[in-house]
Design a protein around this motif. Structure first.
Motif, PDB file in Angstrom:
ATOM      1  N   THR A 142       0.812  -1.215   0.000  1.00  0.00           N
ATOM      2  CA  THR A 142       0.000   0.000   0.000  1.00  0.00           C
ATOM      3  C   THR A 142       0.842   1.260   0.000  1.00  0.00           C
ATOM      4  O   THR A 142       1.799   1.365   0.764  1.00  0.00           O
ATOM      5  N   ALA A 144       0.058   4.808   1.116  1.00  0.00           N
ATOM      6  CA  ALA A 144      -0.954   5.576   1.844  1.00  0.00           C
ATOM      7  C   ALA A 144      -0.652   7.064   1.712  1.00  0.00           C
ATOM      8  O   ALA A 144      -0.185   7.715   2.652  1.00  0.00           O
ATOM      9  N   ARG A 208      -1.888   7.370  -4.461  1.00  0.00           N
ATOM     10  CA  ARG A 208      -2.408   6.367  -3.522  1.00  0.00           C
ATOM     11  C   ARG A 208      -2.547   5.059  -4.298  1.00  0.00           C
ATOM     12  O   ARG A 208      -2.984   5.062  -5.456  1.00  0.00           O
ATOM     13  N   SER A 223      -5.960  12.307  -8.338  1.00  0.00           N
ATOM     14  CA  SER A 223      -5.251  12.515  -7.077  1.00  0.00           C
ATOM     15  C   SER A 223      -5.866  13.645  -6.264  1.00  0.00           C
ATOM     16  O   SER A 223      -5.659  13.744  -5.063  1.00  0.00           O
ATOM     17  N   THR A 226      -9.755  11.454  -4.351  1.00  0.00           N
ATOM     18  CA  THR A 226      -9.605   9.999  -4.401  1.00  0.00           C
ATOM     19  C   THR A 226     -10.910   9.266  -4.157  1.00  0.00           C
ATOM     20  O   THR A 226     -11.020   8.072  -4.456  1.00  0.00           O
TER      21      THR A 226
END
Length: 331
Positions: A142, A144, A208, A223, A226
């Motif tokens: 991930t 984040a 992300r 972006s 989201t």
């Protein structure tokens, strides 16, 4: 040996000869090294450009070689500058690649886009992520982005994360450095680590992103918002590229439990990124978004960096950052 630091063989030979025979001119150097005078002059031009030879204060019109200690320092600084410049270009390429993938998926109808599933709205995104999480068997990677995580998001994620880690799923998460100063997010990240998850931080992230079992990836189509929509990507080539992107960022990221590394100028990675953004002319709001901090924090950070550089404006700060070695010289 200095060729590893960017000096060609002839220039290195001339530099070494000048250290041993400081009074030798072009003809004498050519005779010593069995090289034509034109090649000696070209080597002297290269050495002058690198500041490895300088005009002599004792003999007008003559050049002298700087000491080996200073010469090595100059070559190492030049190589470090080139590496930093290459890293900046790599970061820009990462961001561009991730955004292009999302934009391409957003422009194509679902039926004509193999390997792309569109999700519209936060409800669809959450429902699809819930299903994908239940299907997880091996690894979750991930990015984040966005800085501090909302408390309700943290509370909702805890039972899901605990379930995954209990099942033996490998979890690796990259946060922004800014979360180190956000108590709730930092506590959540430490909790993940205590259960076996791995957490690292970087100053900025390209997008992300969630990668499930190295077979599916979820990224937002914008972006800026989201929650508006996302795409689930399954194409083998795309997934391979995104996994490589994750691994390269992960390798450079700093484990959460360690203090941020400072460079030779005492700058943290976040400050290094802020200086680069400042020099590129970004506003406080744009810097805040990239770093995952508030506009007030970005403004305070920019002001502090400008003061440390002794600059009176953002433009002057960018110039002085290059002059003082905080940023690589652009070519």
């Amino acid at each position: 040996m200095l060729t590893m630091l960017g000096l060609d063989t002839a220039s290195e030979a001339v530099y070494r000869a000048m250290l041993g025979a400081p009074q030798a001119g072009v003809s004498a150097l050519g005779a010593m090294l069995a090289l034509p005078e034109e090649q000696i002059r070209n080597a002297l031009d290269t050495l002058s450009e690198l500041a490895l030879v300088r005009p002599s204060h004792q003999a007008d019109g003559h050049l002298r070689a700087v000491s080996p200690e200073l010469g090595l320092e100059i070559l190492l600084a030049r190589q470090q500058s080139e590496l930093a410049s290459q890293q900046q270009r790599l970061e820009a390429s990462r961001a561009t690649a991730a955004q292009l993938i999302a934009e391409y998926a957003d422009l194509r109808p679902q039926a004509s886009s193999p390997g792309v599933e569109q999700l519209v709205g936060i409800d669809q995104i959450r429902d699809r992520l819930s299903l994908l999480t239940k299907e997880l068997t091996t690894e979750l990677m991930t990015f984040a982005a966005g800085g501090a995580q909302p408390q309700e998001g943290i509370d909702a994620a805890r039972p899901l994360d605990q379930d995954l880690l209990t099942r033996g799923v490998r979890m690796r998460t990259v946060y922004l450095d800014s979360v180190r100063n956000h108590a709730a997010t930092a506590a959540y990240a430490e909790w993940l680590t205590s259960l076996g998850g791995q957490v690292r931080t970087v100053p900025a992230l390209p997008t992300r992103m969630i990668i499930i079992d190295r077979s599916r990836a979820v990224i937002p189509v914008s972006s800026d918002d989201t929650a508006a929509g996302a795409v689930v990507l399954t194409g083998q080539g795309t997934i391979t590229a995104l996994c490589a992107l994750f691994e390269s960022v992960w390798a450079e990221a700093q484990p959460l439990g360690r203090p941020p590394r400072r460079d030779g100028h005492g700058l943290t990675p976040q400050e290094q990124t802020a200086v680069a953004l400042l020099a590129e002319g970004h506003t406080d709001d744009a810097i805040a978004k990239r770093l995952g901090v508030s506009s007030r924090t970005a403004r305070r950070l920019a002001t502090d960096l400008i003061d440390r550089l002794g600059a009176r404006s953002r433009f002057q700060a960018g110039v002085r950052a290059v002059q003082q070695g905080w940023l690589p010289m652009q070519r």
